[in-house]
Design an enzyme around this catalytic site. Structure first.
Site, short mmCIF file in Angstrom:
data_model
loop_
_atom_site.label_atom_id
_atom_site.label_comp_id
_atom_site.label_asym_id
_atom_site.label_seq_id
_atom_site.Cartn_x
_atom_site.Cartn_y
_atom_site.Cartn_z
N THR A 97 -7.77 -1.77 -11.49
CA THR A 97 -6.96 -2.57 -10.56
C THR A 97 -7.40 -3.54 -9.56
O THR A 97 -7.10 -4.79 -9.44
CB THR A 97 -6.11 -1.68 -8.67
OG1 THR A 97 -5.84 -0.22 -9.94
CG2 THR A 97 -4.96 -1.85 -8.36
N GLU A 121 -6.38 -7.88 -9.73
CA GLU A 121 -6.99 -8.60 -8.46
C GLU A 121 -7.41 -10.10 -8.31
O GLU A 121 -7.56 -11.61 -8.33
CB GLU A 121 -7.08 -8.25 -7.04
CG GLU A 121 -6.43 -7.07 -6.93
CD GLU A 121 -6.71 -6.44 -5.40
OE1 GLU A 121 -6.86 -4.78 -5.56
OE2 GLU A 121 -6.92 -6.73 -4.35
N LYS A 131 -3.38 -10.88 -0.21
CA LYS A 131 -4.68 -11.25 0.50
C LYS A 131 -5.02 -12.74 0.52
O LYS A 131 -4.92 -12.67 1.53
CB LYS A 131 -5.48 -10.88 -0.54
CG LYS A 131 -5.48 -9.14 -0.24
CD LYS A 131 -7.02 -8.11 -0.42
CE LYS A 131 -6.73 -6.75 -0.83
NZ LYS A 131 -7.58 -5.52 -0.88
N GLU A 191 -10.23 2.89 0.09
CA GLU A 191 -10.26 3.94 -1.32
C GLU A 191 -10.80 4.91 -0.71
O GLU A 191 -10.08 5.94 -1.67
CB GLU A 191 -11.09 2.77 -1.93
CG GLU A 191 -10.67 1.85 -2.28
CD GLU A 191 -12.02 1.01 -3.19
OE1 GLU A 191 -11.90 -0.33 -3.74
OE2 GLU A 191 -13.42 1.41 -3.68
N ARG A 244 0.90 0.74 -11.50
CA ARG A 244 0.31 0.63 -10.34
C ARG A 244 -0.65 -0.05 -10.18
O ARG A 244 -1.27 -0.56 -9.40
CB ARG A 244 -0.64 2.07 -10.34
CG ARG A 244 -1.56 3.24 -9.37
CD ARG A 244 -2.29 2.53 -8.60
NE ARG A 244 -2.66 2.41 -7.39
CZ ARG A 244 -4.27 2.07 -6.65
NH1 ARG A 244 -4.32 1.06 -7.88
NH2 ARG A 244 -4.66 2.17 -5.55
N ASN A 253 -11.86 -3.07 -0.60
CA ASN A 253 -11.34 -2.59 1.18
C ASN A 253 -11.73 -0.90 0.60
O ASN A 253 -11.52 0.14 0.56
CB ASN A 253 -10.20 -2.63 1.63
CG ASN A 253 -9.91 -2.19 2.88
OD1 ASN A 253 -9.99 -0.49 3.63
ND2 ASN A 253 -9.35 -2.96 3.61
N ARG A 290 0.95 -1.49 -0.59
CA ARG A 290 -0.15 -0.29 0.17
C ARG A 290 1.21 0.58 0.11
O ARG A 290 0.11 2.15 -0.38
CB ARG A 290 -0.88 -0.07 1.49
CG ARG A 290 -2.52 -1.51 0.73
CD ARG A 290 -2.83 -0.83 1.72
NE ARG A 290 -3.86 -1.42 1.55
CZ ARG A 290 -5.23 -2.77 3.29
NH1 ARG A 290 -5.20 -2.58 3.84
NH2 ARG A 290 -6.05 -3.32 2.24
C1 LIG Z 1 -5.01 -2.43 -2.86
C2 LIG Z 1 -6.07 -2.87 -2.28
O1 LIG Z 1 -6.64 -3.31 -3.16
C3 LIG Z 1 -8.47 -2.57 -4.01
C4 LIG Z 1 -7.82 -1.27 -4.13
C5 LIG Z 1 -7.58 -0.93 -4.01
C6 LIG Z 1 -6.83 0.28 -5.11
O2 LIG Z 1 -6.73 0.11 -6.49
O3 LIG Z 1 -6.32 1.96 -4.63
C7 LIG Z 1 -8.02 -0.32 -2.60
C8 LIG Z 1 -8.48 -0.66 -1.61
C9 LIG Z 1 -9.22 -2.34 -2.21
O4 LIG Z 1 -10.40 -1.82 -1.97
C10 LIG Z 1 -5.59 -3.04 -1.10
O5 LIG Z 1 -6.33 -3.16 -0.15
O6 LIG Z 1 -4.79 -1.94 -0.86
#
Ligand SMILES: C=C(O[C@@H]1C=C(C(=O)O)C=C[C@H]1O)C(=O)O
Length: 270
Positions: free
Chosen positions: A246, A250, A162, A194, A151, A190, A16
């Site tokens: 993104t 995932e 995860k 976000e 990114r 999450n 993150r």
């Molecule tokens: C990247 C993640 O997975 C998801 C995607 C996110 C994003 O693209 O910024 C943020 C939170 C999650 O919904 C995370 O959990 O940090």
């Protein structure tokens, strides 16, 4: 982030942090591109004749030439780098010994990134018209595209982190076996992260989009702001494009995670 260290590469907190740092890279790359007009010639096919018989846009030609050189210095052997163009030459540098952090996969969403960038982003950040700066526009476009690609493809590392969470793995396995895209999407989403991201992004775009006086004060001038980058455009770009894509990465990554997998391994609960 040290991709040569598997534990580091699968720490959700560290990952993150990488996404937060890439916010700066992306905002500044967009600000740089926004200095020039739209310059549609950069994107139109067959405007110029190319030495090697290439057929396509000036941006496409420039991007492929750049990626060929970067491929020679092994950029695309790194698990966090994904090219837009093919074919690419083999590296002249010996391969680095990356640990097998990600499950083998062929996920590359750069076609979607390119499409959205040209249709949805450049027209919003650049003034309409043509200022002849096609080379400068293309070099800034490549910076934006590479930052967005990095990114968005980091979604693979996030998904792996995860999946390796011992409190979540059984649920992911069940959803993957059921090919439940929506269930996987819901589990990996999450909203708190976000929401915090979008708030932070707006502040960054606001601050980076303003000038600072010699005394260190922010010059709150709407004209300067709009000329550089609109915080609304940056937030909208993430909300409607970067975050959703993104998450698609995932989900796509997790749906293939059990292929040729020898089952749950002893999970390091560090
Ligand atoms: C990247 C993640 O997975 C998801 C995607 C996110 C994003 O693209 O910024 C943020 C939170 C999650 O919904 C995370 O959990 O940090």
């Amino acid at each position: 982030m040290n991709l040569l260290d598997k534990n580091d590469a699968l720490s959700l907190a560290r990952l993150r942090d990488v996404l937060i740092r890439l916010e700066d890279t992306i905002i500044f790359a967009l600000i740089e591109r926004a200095q020039f007009k739209l310059n549609a010639y950069t994107y139109q096919p067959d405007v110029y004749d190319y030495d090697d018989g290439y057929k396509g846009s000036f941006l496409g030609y420039f991007l492929h030439e750049m990626e060929k050189v970067h491929s020679r210095v092994r950029r695309y052997t790194s698990p966090d780098e994904y090219p837009f163009t093919q074919p690419l030459p083999t590296p002249i540098l010996p391969a680095l010994d990356f640990p097998p952090t990600l499950h083998p996969n062929s996920i590359n969403v750069n076609v979607a990134i390119m499409e959205r960038y040209l249709q949805d982003i450049v027209p919003k950040i650049c003034p309409a018209g043509d200022d002849l700066n096609y080379g400068s526009s293309a070099t800034r476009d490549v910076e934006c595209l590479q930052a967005l690609s990095k990114r968005i493809h980091y979604g693979k590392f996030i998904a792996e982190a995860k999946f390796m969470d011992p409190t979540q793995q059984a649920t992911y396995i069940r959803l993957i076996q059921a090919k439940d895209r929506e269930g996987i999407m819901a589990l990996l989403t999450n909203r708190t992260v976000e929401a915090a991201l979008l708030r932070r992004l707006r502040r960054k775009a606001m601050i980076y989009g303003h000038d600072i006086t010699e005394g260190g004060d922010i010059v709150l001038d709407q004209e300067t702001q709009d000329k550089k980058i609109s915080p609304d455009v940056v937030v909208d770009l993430y909300e409607r494009f970067v975050i959703p894509l993104t998450k698609e990465v995932e989900v796509d990554y997790l749906l293939q995670r059990l292929n040729n997998w020898d089952g749950p391994v002893t999970i390091k609960t560090s």
